[in-house]
Write a protein that holds these residues in place. Structure first.
Motif, PDB file in Angstrom:
ATOM      1  N   ASP A  30      -7.436  -7.651  -4.170  1.00  0.00           N
ATOM      2  CA  ASP A  30      -7.691  -7.452  -5.452  1.00  0.00           C
ATOM      3  C   ASP A  30      -7.876  -5.910  -5.819  1.00  0.00           C
ATOM      4  O   ASP A  30      -9.373  -5.537  -6.038  1.00  0.00           O
ATOM      5  CB  ASP A  30      -9.078  -9.015  -5.757  1.00  0.00           C
ATOM      6  CG  ASP A  30      -9.298  -8.972  -6.920  1.00  0.00           C
ATOM      7  OD1 ASP A  30      -8.886  -8.085  -7.668  1.00  0.00           O
ATOM      8  OD2 ASP A  30     -10.348  -9.425  -6.377  1.00  0.00           O
ATOM      9  N   VAL A  31      -7.392  -5.712  -6.240  1.00  0.00           N
ATOM     10  CA  VAL A  31      -7.011  -4.408  -6.877  1.00  0.00           C
ATOM     11  C   VAL A  31      -8.384  -4.421  -8.233  1.00  0.00           C
ATOM     12  O   VAL A  31      -9.353  -3.351  -8.589  1.00  0.00           O
ATOM     13  CB  VAL A  31      -5.782  -3.758  -8.146  1.00  0.00           C
ATOM     14  CG1 VAL A  31      -5.972  -2.184  -7.919  1.00  0.00           C
ATOM     15  CG2 VAL A  31      -4.749  -3.700  -6.459  1.00  0.00           C
ATOM     16  N   VAL A  61      -4.513  -3.850  -1.086  1.00  0.00           N
ATOM     17  CA  VAL A  61      -5.941  -4.266  -1.542  1.00  0.00           C
ATOM     18  C   VAL A  61      -5.607  -5.835  -1.360  1.00  0.00           C
ATOM     19  O   VAL A  61      -4.986  -5.771  -2.237  1.00  0.00           O
ATOM     20  CB  VAL A  61      -7.136  -3.977  -1.711  1.00  0.00           C
ATOM     21  CG1 VAL A  61      -7.778  -2.928  -1.123  1.00  0.00           C
ATOM     22  CG2 VAL A  61      -6.147  -2.979  -3.390  1.00  0.00           C
ATOM     23  N   SER A  82      -6.994   3.800  -0.975  1.00  0.00           N
ATOM     24  CA  SER A  82      -6.949   3.354  -0.171  1.00  0.00           C
ATOM     25  C   SER A  82      -5.639   2.094  -0.194  1.00  0.00           C
ATOM     26  O   SER A  82      -4.633   2.549  -0.152  1.00  0.00           O
ATOM     27  CB  SER A  82      -7.380   1.707  -0.264  1.00  0.00           C
ATOM     28  OG  SER A  82      -7.670   1.545  -1.540  1.00  0.00           O
ATOM     29  N   ASP A  95     -10.547   4.569   3.907  1.00  0.00           N
ATOM     30  CA  ASP A  95      -9.661   5.016   2.998  1.00  0.00           C
ATOM     31  C   ASP A  95     -10.326   6.781   3.276  1.00  0.00           C
ATOM     32  O   ASP A  95     -11.717   7.127   3.287  1.00  0.00           O
ATOM     33  CB  ASP A  95     -10.964   4.356   1.610  1.00  0.00           C
ATOM     34  CG  ASP A  95     -10.338   2.996   1.747  1.00  0.00           C
ATOM     35  OD1 ASP A  95      -9.437   2.669   2.291  1.00  0.00           O
ATOM     36  OD2 ASP A  95     -10.901   1.875   1.311  1.00  0.00           O
ATOM     37  N   THR A 154     -11.824  -1.446  -8.640  1.00  0.00           N
ATOM     38  CA  THR A 154     -12.043  -0.733  -9.274  1.00  0.00           C
ATOM     39  C   THR A 154     -13.332  -1.286 -10.094  1.00  0.00           C
ATOM     40  O   THR A 154     -14.185  -0.214 -10.438  1.00  0.00           O
ATOM     41  CB  THR A 154     -10.589  -1.319 -10.477  1.00  0.00           C
ATOM     42  OG1 THR A 154      -9.272  -0.713 -10.130  1.00  0.00           O
ATOM     43  CG2 THR A 154     -10.815  -0.095 -12.217  1.00  0.00           C
ATOM     44  N   HIS A 159      -6.930   5.317  -7.118  1.00  0.00           N
ATOM     45  CA  HIS A 159      -7.404   5.126  -8.347  1.00  0.00           C
ATOM     46  C   HIS A 159      -8.030   6.354  -8.190  1.00  0.00           C
ATOM     47  O   HIS A 159      -8.533   6.999  -7.985  1.00  0.00           O
ATOM     48  CB  HIS A 159      -9.125   3.768  -7.494  1.00  0.00           C
ATOM     49  CG  HIS A 159      -8.850   2.992  -7.145  1.00  0.00           C
ATOM     50  ND1 HIS A 159      -8.273   2.212  -5.721  1.00  0.00           N
ATOM     51  CD2 HIS A 159      -8.837   1.436  -8.076  1.00  0.00           C
ATOM     52  CE1 HIS A 159      -8.498   0.787  -5.497  1.00  0.00           C
ATOM     53  NE2 HIS A 159      -8.368   0.286  -7.215  1.00  0.00           N
ATOM     54  N   VAL A 167      -2.595   2.287  -2.472  1.00  0.00           N
ATOM     55  CA  VAL A 167      -3.096   1.799  -3.964  1.00  0.00           C
ATOM     56  C   VAL A 167      -4.222   3.002  -3.976  1.00  0.00           C
ATOM     57  O   VAL A 167      -4.640   3.642  -3.238  1.00  0.00           O
ATOM     58  CB  VAL A 167      -3.839   0.672  -3.361  1.00  0.00           C
ATOM     59  CG1 VAL A 167      -4.664   0.710  -5.525  1.00  0.00           C
ATOM     60  CG2 VAL A 167      -2.640  -0.370  -3.847  1.00  0.00           C
ATOM     61  N   HIS A 175      -5.534   2.695 -12.231  1.00  0.00           N
ATOM     62  CA  HIS A 175      -5.154   2.519 -10.674  1.00  0.00           C
ATOM     63  C   HIS A 175      -3.365   2.661 -10.649  1.00  0.00           C
ATOM     64  O   HIS A 175      -3.000   2.093 -11.559  1.00  0.00           O
ATOM     65  CB  HIS A 175      -5.374   1.112 -10.074  1.00  0.00           C
ATOM     66  CG  HIS A 175      -5.115  -0.132 -10.407  1.00  0.00           C
ATOM     67  ND1 HIS A 175      -6.238  -0.541 -11.672  1.00  0.00           N
ATOM     68  CD2 HIS A 175      -4.115  -0.770 -10.179  1.00  0.00           C
ATOM     69  CE1 HIS A 175      -5.291  -1.860 -11.876  1.00  0.00           C
ATOM     70  NE2 HIS A 175      -4.804  -2.013 -11.681  1.00  0.00           N
ATOM     71  N   SER A 232      -0.099   0.935  -7.633  1.00  0.00           N
ATOM     72  CA  SER A 232       0.442   1.270  -6.442  1.00  0.00           C
ATOM     73  C   SER A 232       1.434   1.218  -6.016  1.00  0.00           C
ATOM     74  O   SER A 232       2.194   1.030  -6.574  1.00  0.00           O
ATOM     75  CB  SER A 232      -0.105  -0.836  -6.575  1.00  0.00           C
ATOM     76  OG  SER A 232       0.665  -0.733  -4.613  1.00  0.00           O
ATOM     77  N   GLY A 259       0.734  -1.337   0.127  1.00  0.00           N
ATOM     78  CA  GLY A 259      -0.495  -0.130  -0.049  1.00  0.00           C
ATOM     79  C   GLY A 259       0.654   1.463  -0.179  1.00  0.00           C
ATOM     80  O   GLY A 259       2.324   1.341   0.410  1.00  0.00           O
TER      81      GLY A 259
END
Length: 481
Positions: free
Chosen positions: A408-409, A406, A403, A389, A413, A351, A349, A439, A441, A347
């Motif tokens: 499962d990005v 995670v 955030s 977040d 999304t 978006h 991440v 996105h 990371s 992290g």
């Protein structure tokens, strides 16, 4: 027919009151005074009849006060003519006393119309000053009359008149201290209350200090005060204050500070030089000081809370978007930098979201529809992500969600995309808005910073937009975050 100017009304009061000064007790004075008073009452009611809106009731109460005072004068003259010399009180006193609450009620209602919802501070200041005035009246005017006397109707009316003057003082102070424009009508009312209060106090003091003095000579002051009230009701702008309050500055007037300072000093000073050691008077002064202290503490607490709210609002405005309430660009950088310093694992991440089809909605349905879309998108994004977040609006139709790491990005999304793309309903129209989401990371960058992380997420967002929507010639990759 030309309308009588408002300034001529108090002039009439002066002319009809002169005989009470020059020829006190004469038949001329006894005739001209009620005639002049009656003319003022007629003008007052004619002014009320010409009023419109919510001010009519307030003006009717004030005209009613003049009417009952005139009724008291006429009843007193009738009783004297029929019975001769009267005692300390008569049926006329009932009407005279009734005029005070009527006038005060009319003034309070008028002030509420001028400044709806903005009277809390002024009311507390007035209550503090009225407490001091009431204590003064009790100590120097009421207590000497009541002490040692058997309670009677005459003694009761002795207390009613001073506290009627306290009502007038409070009403006048509320008008002066409350926000709102000082129209000609309001100035007449302030002058009327000040003169009526001064006349009543002068007559009361003269009666106590100079028992042989013929106080009927001072009735001309009261007639002039009544004339000023009638002039206020007759004035052309008397109903202007009943509409929407005009913007005005909430500055603390120096006179307000002086009045409150005198109020705080008066009671302890009186207590130190009290004219009597009787228990009732000492308890009265103690109660007044306790009440004044409570009022001042409440006032101080409200001021402190208001300042805290102002500081909180300014701090929020500096870090949040005014339209959507989301974090703004500057605060996003601060939070993202802090997250990078404290990051663990992959992290944070980022978006990056850019709305599709927003400009056509704005152009076709107007800016109100565009604002609705932005506010609703902000609400949906907040509802989709976790409380920890950060959701930000960079400006225009660009949003960012930050955030922690995670699993499962792609799933996150997709949730963001579905939340924004759901149909919007505004003013009977179905608005369709799409969104491109990119996105990035921190784990994917060698030396991540807030700028490089946002730029990386922005780049992936534009690759998606270019693959899905027609290319936009204005799109460039050299923006600074």
């Amino acid at each position: 027919m030309k309308r009588l100017p408002a300034g001529a009304v108090p002039v009439l009061a002066v002319l009809f009151g002169l005989p009470t000064v020059l020829l006190p007790g004469s038949v001329t004075a006894q005739v001209t005074y009620p005639i002049g008073f009656g003319l003022l009452v007629v003008l007052a009611w004619l002014g009320v009849r010409g009023r419109t809106g919510r001010a009519r009731t307030a003006h009717a109460l004030m005209a009613g006060a003049l009417t009952v005072w005139l009724g008291g004068d006429l009843l007193y003259a009738l009783l004297v003519w029929h019975f001769g010399e009267l005692g300390d009180v008569s049926a006329a006193d009932v009407l005279w006393v009734l005029g005070y609450p009527l006038l005060a009620a009319g003034m309070v209602l008028l002030v509420r119309l001028r400044a709806p919802g903005r009277l809390r501070e002024a009311a507390l200041d007035v209550l503090a000053m009225a407490t001091v005035v009431a204590a003064l009246f009790w100590q120097f005017m009421v207590a000497p009359e009541v002490t040692g006397n058997t309670m009677s109707v005459a003694v009761l009316f002795t207390t009613f008149y001073p506290f009627g003057d306290v009502l007038l003082f409070a009403a006048g102070a509320l008008v002066v201290l409350s926000p709102g424009e000082r129209t000609g009508s309001i100035r007449y009312l302030i002058a009327a209350l000040a003169l009526t209060f001064a006349g009543d106090v002068t007559i009361s003091v003269a009666t106590l200090v100079f028992p042989e003095f013929d106080t009927s000579q001072l009735d001309s002051l009261l007639l002039l005060g009544n004339g000023l009230i009638a002039a206020a009701l007759w004035h052309r702008d008397a109903d202007e204050h009943a509409g929407a309050p005009k913007a005005d500055t909430q500055r603390l007037h120096p006179a307000r500070v002086v009045f409150l300072g005198v109020s705080l000093l008066a009671l302890p000073a009186i207590n130190d030089v009290r004219i009597s050691d009787q228990v009732i008077q000492r308890l009265t002064m103690l109660s007044a000081m306790v009440m004044l202290t409570v009022i001042v503490l409440i006032r101080f607490t409200l001021v402190v809370r208001e300042q805290e709210q102002v500081r909180a609002a300014l701090a929020h405005r500096a870090t949040h978007d005014q339209l959507t309430g989301l974090v703004n660009r500057q605060e996003l950088h601060v939070r993202l930098t802090a997250a990078l310093r404290q990051r663990a694992g992959a992290g944070p991440v980022v978006h990056f979201l850019d709305l599709n089809g927003f400009k056509p909605v704005n152009d076709r349905y107007g800016h109100a529809a565009g604002d609705f879309v932005l506010i609703e998108v902000a609400r949906r994004l907040r509802a989709t992500v976790r409380d920890t977040d950060t959701v930000a609006r960079l400006g225009g139709d660009e949003f960012v969600v930050v955030s922690a790491a995670v699993d499962d990005v792609a799933a996150v999304t997709e949730r963001l995309r579905n939340a924004v793309a759901a149909p919007l309903h505004h003013d009977g129209h179905d608005l369709r808005i799409g969104v491109s989401v990119g996105h990035a990371s921190a784990a994917d960058l060698e030396h991540p910073t807030s700028d490089t992380l946002l730029a990386a997420a922005d780049a992936t967002m534009y690759r998606e937009k270019g693959a899905t929507y027609a290319p936009d010639a204005t799109i460039g990759m050299s923006r600074t975050y």
